[in-house]
Design a protein around this motif. Structure first.
Motif, PDB file in Angstrom:
ATOM      1  N   ARG A  49       0.795  -1.210   0.104  1.00 51.73           N
ATOM      2  CA  ARG A  49      -0.097   0.107  -0.032  1.00 51.73           C
ATOM      3  C   ARG A  49       0.946   1.302  -0.015  1.00 51.73           C
ATOM      4  NH1 ARG A  49      -1.072   2.351   5.295  1.00 51.73           N
ATOM      5  NH2 ARG A  49       0.116   1.090   6.826  1.00 51.73           N
ATOM      6  N   ARG A  50       2.036   1.214   0.385  1.00 55.17           N
ATOM      7  CA  ARG A  50       2.853   2.266   0.189  1.00 55.17           C
ATOM      8  C   ARG A  50       3.829   2.366  -1.020  1.00 55.17           C
ATOM      9  NH1 ARG A  50       3.548   1.116   6.017  1.00 55.17           N
ATOM     10  NH2 ARG A  50       2.593   2.558   7.313  1.00 55.17           N
ATOM     11  N   GLY A 166      -1.786  11.386  -8.801  1.00 53.12           N
ATOM     12  CA  GLY A 166      -1.542   9.969  -9.164  1.00 53.12           C
ATOM     13  C   GLY A 166      -1.372   9.293  -7.732  1.00 53.12           C
ATOM     14  N   PHE A 167      -0.591   9.904  -6.843  1.00 49.67           N
ATOM     15  CA  PHE A 167      -0.564   9.393  -5.710  1.00 49.67           C
ATOM     16  C   PHE A 167      -1.643   8.931  -4.993  1.00 49.67           C
ATOM     17  CE2 PHE A 167       0.358   9.332  -1.027  1.00 49.67           C
ATOM     18  CZ  PHE A 167       1.712   8.555  -0.839  1.00 49.67           C
ATOM     19  N   VAL A 168      -2.490  10.242  -5.020  1.00 52.48           N
ATOM     20  CA  VAL A 168      -3.579  10.238  -4.063  1.00 52.48           C
ATOM     21  C   VAL A 168      -4.708   9.139  -4.828  1.00 52.48           C
ATOM     22  CG1 VAL A 168      -5.615  11.466  -3.240  1.00 52.48           C
ATOM     23  CG2 VAL A 168      -3.529  12.465  -2.963  1.00 52.48           C
ATOM     24  N   LEU A 169      -4.977   8.983  -5.952  1.00 53.69           N
ATOM     25  CA  LEU A 169      -5.846   8.146  -6.518  1.00 53.69           C
ATOM     26  C   LEU A 169      -5.260   6.851  -6.407  1.00 53.69           C
ATOM     27  CD1 LEU A 169      -6.813  10.200  -9.788  1.00 53.69           C
ATOM     28  CD2 LEU A 169      -8.047   9.828  -7.675  1.00 53.69           C
ATOM     29  N   SER A 170      -4.120   6.494  -6.534  1.00 53.78           N
ATOM     30  CA  SER A 170      -3.669   5.085  -6.377  1.00 53.78           C
ATOM     31  C   SER A 170      -3.802   4.638  -4.951  1.00 53.78           C
ATOM     32  CB  SER A 170      -2.233   4.908  -6.980  1.00 53.78           C
ATOM     33  OG  SER A 170      -1.315   5.786  -6.167  1.00 53.78           O
ATOM     34  N   ALA A 171      -3.653   5.546  -4.170  1.00 51.36           N
ATOM     35  CA  ALA A 171      -3.630   5.035  -2.458  1.00 51.36           C
ATOM     36  C   ALA A 171      -5.022   4.784  -2.234  1.00 51.36           C
ATOM     37  CB  ALA A 171      -3.116   6.250  -1.633  1.00 51.36           C
ATOM     38  N   PHE A 172      -6.001   5.584  -2.925  1.00 56.08           N
ATOM     39  CA  PHE A 172      -7.391   5.695  -2.669  1.00 56.08           C
ATOM     40  C   PHE A 172      -7.944   4.086  -3.486  1.00 56.08           C
ATOM     41  CE2 PHE A 172     -12.173   6.443  -3.911  1.00 56.08           C
ATOM     42  CZ  PHE A 172     -12.447   6.439  -2.611  1.00 56.08           C
ATOM     43  N   GLY A 173      -7.223   3.973  -4.670  1.00 54.47           N
ATOM     44  CA  GLY A 173      -7.768   2.790  -5.369  1.00 54.47           C
ATOM     45  C   GLY A 173      -7.085   1.502  -4.688  1.00 54.47           C
ATOM     46  N   TRP A 174      -6.168   1.457  -3.957  1.00 47.74           N
ATOM     47  CA  TRP A 174      -5.604   0.424  -3.410  1.00 47.74           C
ATOM     48  C   TRP A 174      -6.478  -0.154  -2.332  1.00 47.74           C
ATOM     49  CZ3 TRP A 174      -1.440  -2.645  -4.293  1.00 47.74           C
ATOM     50  CH2 TRP A 174      -0.988  -3.747  -3.173  1.00 47.74           C
ATOM     51  N   LEU A 176      -9.505   0.723  -1.900  1.00 48.26           N
ATOM     52  CA  LEU A 176     -11.078   0.120  -2.245  1.00 48.26           C
ATOM     53  C   LEU A 176     -10.772  -1.313  -2.766  1.00 48.26           C
ATOM     54  CD1 LEU A 176     -12.250   3.120  -4.618  1.00 48.26           C
ATOM     55  CD2 LEU A 176     -12.969   2.411  -2.240  1.00 48.26           C
ATOM     56  N   TRP A 177      -9.585  -1.377  -3.500  1.00 49.35           N
ATOM     57  CA  TRP A 177      -9.342  -2.788  -3.697  1.00 49.35           C
ATOM     58  C   TRP A 177      -9.205  -3.986  -2.662  1.00 49.35           C
ATOM     59  CZ3 TRP A 177      -4.131  -5.499  -4.157  1.00 49.35           C
ATOM     60  CH2 TRP A 177      -4.295  -6.657  -4.935  1.00 49.35           C
ATOM     61  N   ILE A 178      -8.737  -3.526  -1.550  1.00 46.77           N
ATOM     62  CA  ILE A 178      -8.303  -4.244  -0.353  1.00 46.77           C
ATOM     63  C   ILE A 178      -9.594  -4.437   0.107  1.00 46.77           C
ATOM     64  CG2 ILE A 178      -7.290  -4.364   1.712  1.00 46.77           C
ATOM     65  CD1 ILE A 178      -5.344  -5.071  -0.276  1.00 46.77           C
ATOM     66  N   ALA A 179     -10.423  -3.198   0.458  1.00 45.45           N
ATOM     67  CA  ALA A 179     -11.923  -3.366   0.845  1.00 45.45           C
ATOM     68  C   ALA A 179     -12.744  -4.472   0.411  1.00 45.45           C
ATOM     69  CB  ALA A 179     -12.399  -2.070   1.020  1.00 45.45           C
ATOM     70  N   ARG A 180     -12.546  -4.380  -0.932  1.00 47.74           N
ATOM     71  CA  ARG A 180     -13.260  -5.470  -1.649  1.00 47.74           C
ATOM     72  C   ARG A 180     -12.859  -6.827  -1.599  1.00 47.74           C
ATOM     73  NH1 ARG A 180     -12.910  -5.790  -8.229  1.00 47.74           N
ATOM     74  NH2 ARG A 180     -14.478  -7.450  -8.643  1.00 47.74           N
ATOM     75  N   LYS A 181     -11.645  -6.900  -1.515  1.00 51.91           N
ATOM     76  CA  LYS A 181     -10.969  -8.391  -1.177  1.00 51.91           C
ATOM     77  C   LYS A 181     -11.634  -8.739   0.122  1.00 51.91           C
ATOM     78  CE  LYS A 181      -6.931  -9.507  -1.921  1.00 51.91           C
ATOM     79  NZ  LYS A 181      -5.358  -9.519  -1.991  1.00 51.91           N
ATOM     80  N   TRP A 182     -11.504  -7.894   1.121  1.00 53.22           N
ATOM     81  CA  TRP A 182     -11.969  -8.378   2.483  1.00 53.22           C
ATOM     82  C   TRP A 182     -13.498  -8.612   2.487  1.00 53.22           C
ATOM     83  CZ3 TRP A 182      -9.802  -9.743   6.713  1.00 53.22           C
ATOM     84  CH2 TRP A 182      -8.660  -9.501   6.997  1.00 53.22           C
ATOM     85  N   ARG A 183     -14.293  -7.792   1.706  1.00 55.06           N
ATOM     86  CA  ARG A 183     -15.727  -8.036   1.449  1.00 55.06           C
ATOM     87  C   ARG A 183     -15.976  -9.575   0.819  1.00 55.06           C
ATOM     88  NH1 ARG A 183     -17.520  -3.792  -1.718  1.00 55.06           N
ATOM     89  NH2 ARG A 183     -16.051  -2.695  -0.971  1.00 55.06           N
ATOM     90  N   THR A 184     -15.355  -9.884  -0.273  1.00 52.71           N
ATOM     91  CA  THR A 184     -15.378 -10.970  -0.895  1.00 52.71           C
ATOM     92  C   THR A 184     -15.037 -12.135   0.022  1.00 52.71           C
ATOM     93  OG1 THR A 184     -13.468 -10.817  -2.105  1.00 52.71           O
ATOM     94  CG2 THR A 184     -15.338 -10.077  -3.233  1.00 52.71           C
ATOM     95  N   ARG A 185     -14.191 -12.189   0.971  1.00 60.82           N
ATOM     96  CA  ARG A 185     -13.388 -13.104   1.508  1.00 60.82           C
ATOM     97  C   ARG A 185     -14.369 -13.375   2.837  1.00 60.82           C
ATOM     98  NH1 ARG A 185      -7.683 -12.143   4.260  1.00 60.82           N
ATOM     99  NH2 ARG A 185      -7.193 -12.333   2.151  1.00 60.82           N
ATOM    100  N   HIS A 186     -15.318 -12.227   3.156  1.00 58.22           N
ATOM    101  CA  HIS A 186     -16.233 -12.651   4.417  1.00 58.22           C
ATOM    102  C   HIS A 186     -17.494 -13.298   3.831  1.00 58.22           C
ATOM    103  CE1 HIS A 186     -13.669 -11.253   7.790  1.00 58.22           C
ATOM    104  NE2 HIS A 186     -13.378 -10.105   7.006  1.00 58.22           N
ATOM    105  N   LEU A 187     -17.773 -13.128   2.610  1.00 56.36           N
ATOM    106  CA  LEU A 187     -18.832 -13.593   1.998  1.00 56.36           C
ATOM    107  C   LEU A 187     -18.539 -15.131   1.706  1.00 56.36           C
ATOM    108  CD1 LEU A 187     -19.777 -10.954  -0.592  1.00 56.36           C
ATOM    109  CD2 LEU A 187     -20.952 -11.404   1.846  1.00 56.36           C
TER     110      LEU A 187
END
Length: 187
Positions: A49-50, A166-174, A176-187
């Protein structure tokens, strides 16, 4: 429209995978051979993420400010900042033969607006062909000397703005991607 978006996303991801520089391709690069031991360090190739937002920002800087050897320069920039080398190298493709003229025009417009050089210029008559190429060349150099500062300032402002965005959008995109992975893992 909703069905076309996943296909477009998949094609974009496939293009990135095909064009993403690998450690092996960087290892073979003659430009990077003197610093290969540093560039090929495993921590510079991990997606974290960094490191990813840092790589995006440094790739923007290298892509905008350096017209040649952008990938090598982005890889070298990634070393002290511990950014992801492959992301930095891939981000340099934001400048290409199609986007560079538009970005340079935008940089000139920003610079001329900031420096207030939009004042009308008194036009000179076009020189005769008989006067030769030397007068044409000095006229081009004079034009470049007049417009260069506005272009330079605009390019610096555009580079800094694109790197921050680019830094802000990629950090935000990262995130969102991790949050989506967590959501799908918990389902």
């Amino acid at each position: 429209m909703a069905s076309a978006a996943p296909g477009l996303w998949q094609r974009g991801a496939a293009w990135c995978r095909r064009n993403l520089p690998t450690r092996e391709s960087m290892e073979r690069s003659r430009l990077l051979r003197p610093v290969a031991h540093r560039v090929l360090a495993p921590e510079l190739w991990r997606f974290t993420r960094r490191s990813v937002p840092r790589g995006v920002a440094l790739g923007m800087v290298a892509g905008f400010l350096f017209p040649v050897a952008q990938i090598a320069i982005a890889a070298l920039f990634a070393l002290p900042f511990r950014a992801n080398v492959s992301v930095a190298a891939l981000t340099t493709f934001i400048t290409n033969p199609f986007t560079t003229p538009l970005l340079w025009l935008l940089a000139y417009k920003i610079g001329s607006w900031l420096l207030r050089t939009d004042a009308p210029i008194v036009a000179q008559p076009i020189a005769d062909a008989a006067t030769g190429w030397l007068q044409w060349a000095t006229g081009c150099l004079h034009w470049l000397w007049d417009k260069g500062p506005a272009f330079g300032v605009g390019l610096l402002v555009l580079t800094v703005a694109a790197a921050i965005l680019g830094f802000v959008l990629s950090a935000f995109g990262w995130r969102l991607w991790i949050a989506r992975k967590w959501r799908t893992r918990h389902l």
